[in-house]
Design an enzyme around this catalytic site. Sequence first.
Site, short mmCIF file in Angstrom:
data_model
loop_
_atom_site.label_atom_id
_atom_site.label_comp_id
_atom_site.label_asym_id
_atom_site.label_seq_id
_atom_site.Cartn_x
_atom_site.Cartn_y
_atom_site.Cartn_z
N GLY A 172 0.83 -1.19 0.00
CA GLY A 172 0.00 0.00 0.00
C GLY A 172 0.86 1.24 0.00
O GLY A 172 2.01 1.22 0.45
N GLN B 292 3.07 9.99 0.73
CA GLN B 292 4.36 9.30 0.90
C GLN B 292 5.30 9.55 -0.27
O GLN B 292 6.49 9.29 -0.17
CB GLN B 292 4.15 7.80 1.09
CG GLN B 292 3.52 7.45 2.42
CD GLN B 292 3.31 5.96 2.55
OE1 GLN B 292 2.31 5.43 2.10
NE2 GLN B 292 4.30 5.29 3.14
N CYS C 259 5.86 -0.07 7.23
CA CYS C 259 5.54 1.11 6.44
C CYS C 259 6.73 1.49 5.57
O CYS C 259 7.87 1.48 6.03
CB CYS C 259 5.19 2.27 7.38
SG CYS C 259 4.75 3.79 6.54
N LEU C 260 6.46 1.83 4.31
CA LEU C 260 7.53 2.22 3.41
C LEU C 260 8.20 3.52 3.85
O LEU C 260 9.35 3.77 3.48
CB LEU C 260 6.99 2.36 1.97
CG LEU C 260 6.46 1.06 1.36
CD1 LEU C 260 5.87 1.32 -0.02
CD2 LEU C 260 7.54 -0.01 1.30
N HIS D 296 -4.42 1.84 7.63
CA HIS D 296 -3.02 2.27 7.72
C HIS D 296 -2.74 3.38 6.71
O HIS D 296 -2.18 4.42 7.05
CB HIS D 296 -2.09 1.06 7.47
CG HIS D 296 -0.64 1.42 7.39
ND1 HIS D 296 0.25 1.09 8.37
CD2 HIS D 296 0.06 2.07 6.43
CE1 HIS D 296 1.46 1.53 8.02
NE2 HIS D 296 1.37 2.13 6.85
N GLU D 297 -3.13 3.14 5.45
CA GLU D 297 -2.86 4.13 4.40
C GLU D 297 -3.68 5.39 4.62
O GLU D 297 -3.20 6.49 4.38
CB GLU D 297 -3.11 3.54 3.02
CG GLU D 297 -2.22 2.36 2.65
CD GLU D 297 -0.73 2.63 2.80
OE1 GLU D 297 -0.29 3.79 2.67
OE2 GLU D 297 0.02 1.67 3.06
N HIS E 244 -2.16 7.95 6.82
CA HIS E 244 -1.21 8.85 6.17
C HIS E 244 -1.90 10.11 5.66
O HIS E 244 -1.33 11.20 5.71
CB HIS E 244 -0.50 8.15 5.00
CG HIS E 244 0.59 7.23 5.42
ND1 HIS E 244 1.72 7.65 6.07
CD2 HIS E 244 0.73 5.89 5.27
CE1 HIS E 244 2.51 6.63 6.31
NE2 HIS E 244 1.93 5.54 5.84
#
Length: 173
Positions: free
Chosen positions: A46, A51, A95-96, A137-138, A141
């Site tokens: 994701g 991001q 997380c990225l 989660h996304e 952000h």
Amino acid sequence: MAVLPIIEIPDPRLRKVSEPVGAFDTELKRLIADMFETMYDAPGIGLAAIQVGVPKRLLVIDLQEEGEGVRNPRVYVNPLFSEPSDEMSVYNEGCLSIPEQYAEVSRPASIRLRWQDADGAEHDERVDGLLATCLQHENDHLEGIVFTDHLSRMKRDMVLKKLEKQRKLNKAA
């Protein structure tokens, strides 16, 4: 398509609340394609537009079945969450934007989601399982929240110290 740089903590842009997408045009479709390329390259499941430095309410997700290798790309524009379940689900999240760090996060096991697709068509669905976890989660952000914000101070500090140590090791290599 292009692989875009992924913003990592403590970059202050990750704390910015994203703005709604208004134009469903070729620029949006190009951003979506670049986000998928970036997510697959990372690799991740994701990615939120913020991001990659774009403060728009846009998420891309692909929960390919392990070992299947079949991509299932999904786009969520201007997502709205409601009706969280009382039942909670715990998942070991990563997380990225916080590379190579993981921690267990508790979230509602299911949610109702309304969103638009890349063409602006509206959708409404109840989601659960890993998709519900990933969407929450996304979506965090988009609100300027990262998964470590859901942890106790002690656990958050541990994750951030491990990240800093990993960054130092990577620089030395």
